[in-house]
Each structure stands twice: as structure tokens, then as C-alpha cells.
Design an enzyme around this catalytic site. Structure first.
Site, mmCIF file in Angstrom:
data_model
loop_
_atom_site.group_PDB
_atom_site.id
_atom_site.type_symbol
_atom_site.label_atom_id
_atom_site.label_comp_id
_atom_site.label_asym_id
_atom_site.label_seq_id
_atom_site.Cartn_x
_atom_site.Cartn_y
_atom_site.Cartn_z
ATOM 1 N N ASP A 125 -51.918 50.931 56.520
ATOM 2 C CA ASP A 125 -52.201 49.647 56.379
ATOM 3 C C ASP A 125 -53.076 49.354 57.554
ATOM 4 O OD1 ASP A 125 -51.610 47.235 54.347
ATOM 5 O OD2 ASP A 125 -51.671 46.620 56.410
ATOM 6 N N ARG A 173 -42.357 54.491 45.503
ATOM 7 C CA ARG A 173 -42.088 53.219 46.726
ATOM 8 C C ARG A 173 -40.481 52.758 46.335
ATOM 9 N NH1 ARG A 173 -45.356 50.018 49.018
ATOM 10 N NH2 ARG A 173 -43.236 49.154 49.710
ATOM 11 N N ARG A 210 -57.916 50.510 47.680
ATOM 12 C CA ARG A 210 -56.623 50.240 46.895
ATOM 13 C C ARG A 210 -56.336 51.213 45.882
ATOM 14 N NH1 ARG A 210 -53.807 45.414 49.011
ATOM 15 N NH2 ARG A 210 -54.421 45.734 51.119
ATOM 16 N N TYR A 244 -54.488 37.678 61.514
ATOM 17 C CA TYR A 244 -52.999 37.948 61.142
ATOM 18 C C TYR A 244 -52.188 37.728 62.147
ATOM 19 C CZ TYR A 244 -53.946 39.854 56.559
ATOM 20 O OH TYR A 244 -54.300 40.146 55.089
ATOM 21 N N ARG A 247 -50.038 49.831 43.677
ATOM 22 C CA ARG A 247 -49.269 49.272 42.562
ATOM 23 C C ARG A 247 -49.765 49.139 41.157
ATOM 24 N NH1 ARG A 247 -47.607 43.829 45.095
ATOM 25 N NH2 ARG A 247 -49.615 44.142 46.094
HETATM 26 O O1 CP3 Z 1 -55.802 52.921 48.779
HETATM 27 C C1 CP3 Z 1 -55.958 52.313 49.705
HETATM 28 O O2 CP3 Z 1 -57.005 51.580 49.728
HETATM 29 C C2 CP3 Z 1 -55.302 52.827 51.124
HETATM 30 C C3 CP3 Z 1 -54.067 51.960 51.329
HETATM 31 C C4 CP3 Z 1 -54.490 50.508 52.146
HETATM 32 C C5 CP3 Z 1 -53.519 49.715 52.042
HETATM 33 N N1 CP3 Z 1 -53.787 48.490 52.786
HETATM 34 C C6 CP3 Z 1 -51.885 49.885 51.427
HETATM 35 C C7 CP3 Z 1 -51.332 48.591 50.938
HETATM 36 C C8 CP3 Z 1 -55.663 49.883 52.666
HETATM 37 C C9 CP3 Z 1 -57.131 50.759 52.895
HETATM 38 C C10 CP3 Z 1 -54.947 48.734 53.119
HETATM 39 C C11 CP3 Z 1 -55.706 48.110 54.162
HETATM 40 C C12 CP3 Z 1 -55.463 46.450 54.160
HETATM 41 N N2 CP3 Z 1 -54.147 46.026 54.354
HETATM 42 C C13 CP3 Z 1 -56.296 45.232 54.178
HETATM 43 C C14 CP3 Z 1 -58.148 45.651 53.974
HETATM 44 C C15 CP3 Z 1 -58.232 45.739 52.911
HETATM 45 C C16 CP3 Z 1 -58.342 44.306 51.755
HETATM 46 O O3 CP3 Z 1 -57.888 44.533 51.115
HETATM 47 O O4 CP3 Z 1 -59.254 43.788 52.279
HETATM 48 C C17 CP3 Z 1 -55.519 44.187 54.532
HETATM 49 C C18 CP3 Z 1 -56.282 42.713 54.583
HETATM 50 C C19 CP3 Z 1 -54.405 44.452 54.581
HETATM 51 C C20 CP3 Z 1 -53.339 43.558 54.593
HETATM 52 C C21 CP3 Z 1 -52.342 43.713 53.581
HETATM 53 N N3 CP3 Z 1 -51.366 44.731 53.327
HETATM 54 C C22 CP3 Z 1 -52.364 42.968 52.297
HETATM 55 C C23 CP3 Z 1 -53.067 41.591 52.232
HETATM 56 C C24 CP3 Z 1 -51.591 43.438 51.574
HETATM 57 C C25 CP3 Z 1 -51.193 43.036 50.112
HETATM 58 C C26 CP3 Z 1 -49.957 42.254 50.133
HETATM 59 C C27 CP3 Z 1 -49.459 42.118 48.490
HETATM 60 O O5 CP3 Z 1 -48.307 42.801 48.216
HETATM 61 O O6 CP3 Z 1 -50.082 41.734 47.629
HETATM 62 C C28 CP3 Z 1 -50.920 44.575 52.278
HETATM 63 C C29 CP3 Z 1 -49.719 45.354 51.645
HETATM 64 C C30 CP3 Z 1 -50.167 46.784 51.007
HETATM 65 N N4 CP3 Z 1 -50.977 47.586 51.911
HETATM 66 C C31 CP3 Z 1 -49.965 47.291 50.019
HETATM 67 C C32 CP3 Z 1 -50.731 48.369 49.869
HETATM 68 C C33 CP3 Z 1 -50.668 49.448 48.513
HETATM 69 C C34 CP3 Z 1 -49.262 46.753 48.813
HETATM 70 C C35 CP3 Z 1 -47.771 46.624 49.283
HETATM 71 C C36 CP3 Z 1 -46.755 47.432 48.261
HETATM 72 O O7 CP3 Z 1 -47.383 48.400 47.434
HETATM 73 O O8 CP3 Z 1 -45.643 47.256 48.556
#
Ligand code: CP3
Length: 342
Positions: free
Chosen positions: A77, A41, A28, A152, A32
């Protein structure tokens, strides 16, 4: 992969080869915590941003420019390939993936997938746009592992207990295995698109596998993840396998076919190395919450992680899970410098 990428500090550490310092990147790292990410975004939905190669390219590059990390991770994602395979879902800010019609019955499972590579053409395009921009910095591709994706799809969203997921796993193992084998196909197809487009490594996220005992992991999950990893054995890129709370699963997650096992902050890397064995590198594992402590604490703990990582055949420095959105990005930049100078 070009020779210079093969010889990059990150790929060499994944392979257990000698390196001048531990390579560092952050799960990540694009997200954010960065004001430039929040700005780009504005008014663009998460899934939409993943489908726009121009945005994917810019967001992937942001943390590389700012922090000087040793690897980039593709901005996407784990649910992107599910949406591309036809699942009606959204990523809700502050919640995560939400599935409109959760998968619970044999008919639901029969309606899932496959993933046609053309349905994620924007991922192929984004990787090809990124490679020249990144030059000598390797790009990591990724996907979700069958268990985490299944959780999920079955729960319909994030869960604390994985009750419905476990109900299917224990109550109808045949249906569970059918679902996970379809998910393994989707994941493998998604990773192949990224490998064919030129990523230098892949990470399989089984973020929530830590909800399982080792016996159940081996019985219900490992065969499916092993099929994904096995399908990439001849791809020529290191394979990283990561989950949270997986202290008792580390050995099995390595056996699933990882070159590098990701470790969260609960298990010190020297102990993790003893569990995982001498044939695989480790990745991790500073607690993301430590970044909110005074700088002296961050630095001391980072040095501890580097020292413990030296007991492994290879060590990629990372956090034990993703960067928290409230993190001060300047602390991340300083952390990269500390690791590079250890
Ligand atoms: O920088 C990186 O690591 C690359 C981008 C990345 C994202 N998701 C972008 C994202 C990666 C590698 C993921 C993988 C992902 N997505 C996982 C496995 C990694 C982990 O955290 O264990 C999982 C479980 C997800 C599912 C998911 N998508 C979650 C739990 C969330 C967060 C929800 C929140 O808002 O807190 C997302 C959304 C997400 N994916 C965001 C980002 C940057 C945040 C949304 C946003 O910025 O609007």
C-alpha cells in the site's frame, strides 16, 4: 531484469516497441474482488498482511493465476513506507489510511522520516520470493507520490476537498515544500528497495493530484514528483505515472519524468496521446464501473479503448482506476481474453 522480462509484452509496450497485442493488468487486481483474497485475509490486518512476505507473495500471484494478466503488481500500500518511517497510522477497511496524529506544523514535518531501507526488509524479501514464481511475468513495484501521501498525512485520512492540504500548500509554501521533499525522499527510498530487489517497472500513484489546477500542480507538486522519477532515470525500468481526474494534468505528469502516463476513463486515449505527446506510452482506461454493464457493453467498450490506444506510441490496457471490490472476477478474466485477441 532478465532478457525475457525486457522482451515481455508489458515492458515492450511501456517502451513503445512493437507488441503482438496490448498487455493488460488491472490496478487493484489483487484485492476484495477475489474470493481467494478475502479468504487469505480473514483475521489479518491490511498492514500486517503487507509485512508478511508469504502473504504478499500469495496475494500478488492470485490475479496472475486467475486472469492470465501480463503483469503482476506487488501487494502493498502507498502508506506502507510512511508507517515504516515511523508514522502512526492504520488502514481501516472501507475507509482507507487513517493517521493518528496528522502533520500540520513545522515540528510535525521535522519529525517525519527518513525511510531506512532495512525498515522495509519484508518488501525486499517478498519481491525476491515472487520473482522465481512469476518467471516471465513482470512485477510492477509502486509508491505513492508526494502530493497524495501529503494529503493523507495532513488531512489525517481520506478527504473530498483537501482543505487542510491546500491550506498548507497556499498558506505556507515553505513548509509544504519541506514536507513534500521529505516525502519524495521516502518514496524514492521505497522504490529503490523494490528496483534493487528486481521489479521490472514502477508506478508512481498520484491518485488525488486531480484536485489541482495545472498551474498549481506545476508549481507545488511537479518538482517533487520529478525528483522521484529523476532518481530512477538510470534504474533501467519503465516508470508509470498515474492519477485520477487528471485530464488537465496529463502533459505535466508526463514531463515529471514518466515513460508511461496513466489515464482515467474521462479522457479518451487518442485525445490523451495528443496532449501527452509522441515520446510516452499511455496506460488505461476502461471505466471500472463498465464491468457492471451487460457483457456486450463491456466488450464493445474494451475494443474502443484498444482502438484508441493504438494511436499512442505504446499502450498498456488497464482500468481508469482500481477494480471495485464488488466486481465479478469472471468478467475480468473474459476482459483479458478480449484484449489479447483484439
Ligand atoms: O492490486 C494492486 O493494485 C496492488 C495493491 C494496492 C493496494 N493499495 C492494496 C490495498 C495498491 C497499488 C494500493 C495503492 C493505494 N493505496 C492507492 C493508490 C491507488 C489508488 O487506488 O488510487 C491509494 C490511494 C491507497 C490508499 C488506500 N489503501 C485506499 C484508498 C484503500 C481502500 C480503502 C477501502 O477499504 O476501500 C486502501 C486499502 C487497501 N489497499 C486495500 C487493498 C487491497 C483494501 C483493504 C482490504 O482489502 O482490507
Amino acid at each position: 531484469m532478465t532478457k525475457s522480462l525486457h522482451d515481455s509484452v508489458f515492458v515492450r509496450a511501456c517502451r513503445g516497441l512493437s507488441v503482438p497485442h496490448a498487455p493488460v493488468w488491472f490496478m487493484r487486481q489483487a484485492g476484495r474482488s477475489l474470493p481467494e483474497y478475502r479468504k487469505i485475509r480473514e483475521g489479518v490486518g491490511m498492514l500486517e498482511s503487507c509485512r508478511r512476505p508469504d502473504l504478499v507473495t500469495e496475494i500478488t500471484l492470485q490475479p496472475v493465476r486467475r486472469h492470465g494478466v501480463d503483469a503482476a503488481i506487488l501487494f502493498s500500500d502507498i502508506v506502507v513506507p510512511l508507517a515504516a518511517a515511523g508514522v502512526d497510522l492504520d488502514i481501516v477497511a472501507g475507509t482507507g489510511p487513517v493517521v493518528a496524529a496528522p502533520i500540520r506544523t513545522a515540528a510535525d514535518v521535522a519529525g517525519l522520516g527518513p525511510l531506512e531501507p532495512g525498515a522495509v526488509g519484508y518488501v525486499d524479501e517478498a519481491v525476491r520470493m515472487l520473482l522465481p514464481e512469476l518467471g516471465e511475468i513482470p512485477l510492477i513495484g509502486f509508491a505513492g507520490a508526494p502530493f497524495t501521501l501529503a494529503s493523507y498525512l495532513i488531512e489525517g485520512g481520506p478527504s473530498r476537498t483537501y482543505l487542510k492540504t491546500k491550506a498548507m500548500m497556499y498558506g505556507d509554501p515553505d513548509l509544504w515544500n519541506t514536507l513534500c521533499s521529505r516525502l519524495a525522499d521516502i518514496t524514492l527510498a521505497f522504490l529503490r528497495v523494490q528496483v534493487n530487489a528486481g521489479v521490472s517497472a514502477i508506478q508512481l500513484f498520484d491518485s488525488w493530484a486531480g484536485a489541482l489546477s495545472e498551474a498549481d500542480y506545476r508549481r507545488f507538486v511537479l518538482p517533487h514528483s520529478a525528483r522521484v522519477m529523476g532518481g530512477l532515470a538510470d534504474a533501467g525500468v519503465p516508470r508509470i505515472h498515474f492519477g485520477v481526474g487528471t485530464g488537465v494534468l496529463l502533459e505535466a505528469m508526463g514531463e515529471a519524468g514518466a515513460d508511461v502516463v496513466g489515464v482515467d476513463w474521462r479522457t479518451p486515449l487518442d485525445r490523451a496521446t495528443k496532449i501527452i505527446g509522441p515520446d510516452r506510452a499511455v496506460q488505461g482506461n476502461l471505466d471500472p464501473a463498465i464491468l457492471f454493464a451487460p457483457w456486450e457493453v463491456v466488450e464493445r467498450e474494451a475494443r474502443r479503448v484498444v482502438a484508441e490506444g493504438r494511436t499512442a506510441p505504446g499502450h498498456v490496457f488497464n482500468l481508469g482506476h482500481g477494480v471495485l471490490p464488488e466486481t465479478d472476477p469472471e468478467v475480468l478474466t473474459r476482459l483479458v481474453d478480449v484484449v489479447h485477441n483484439c
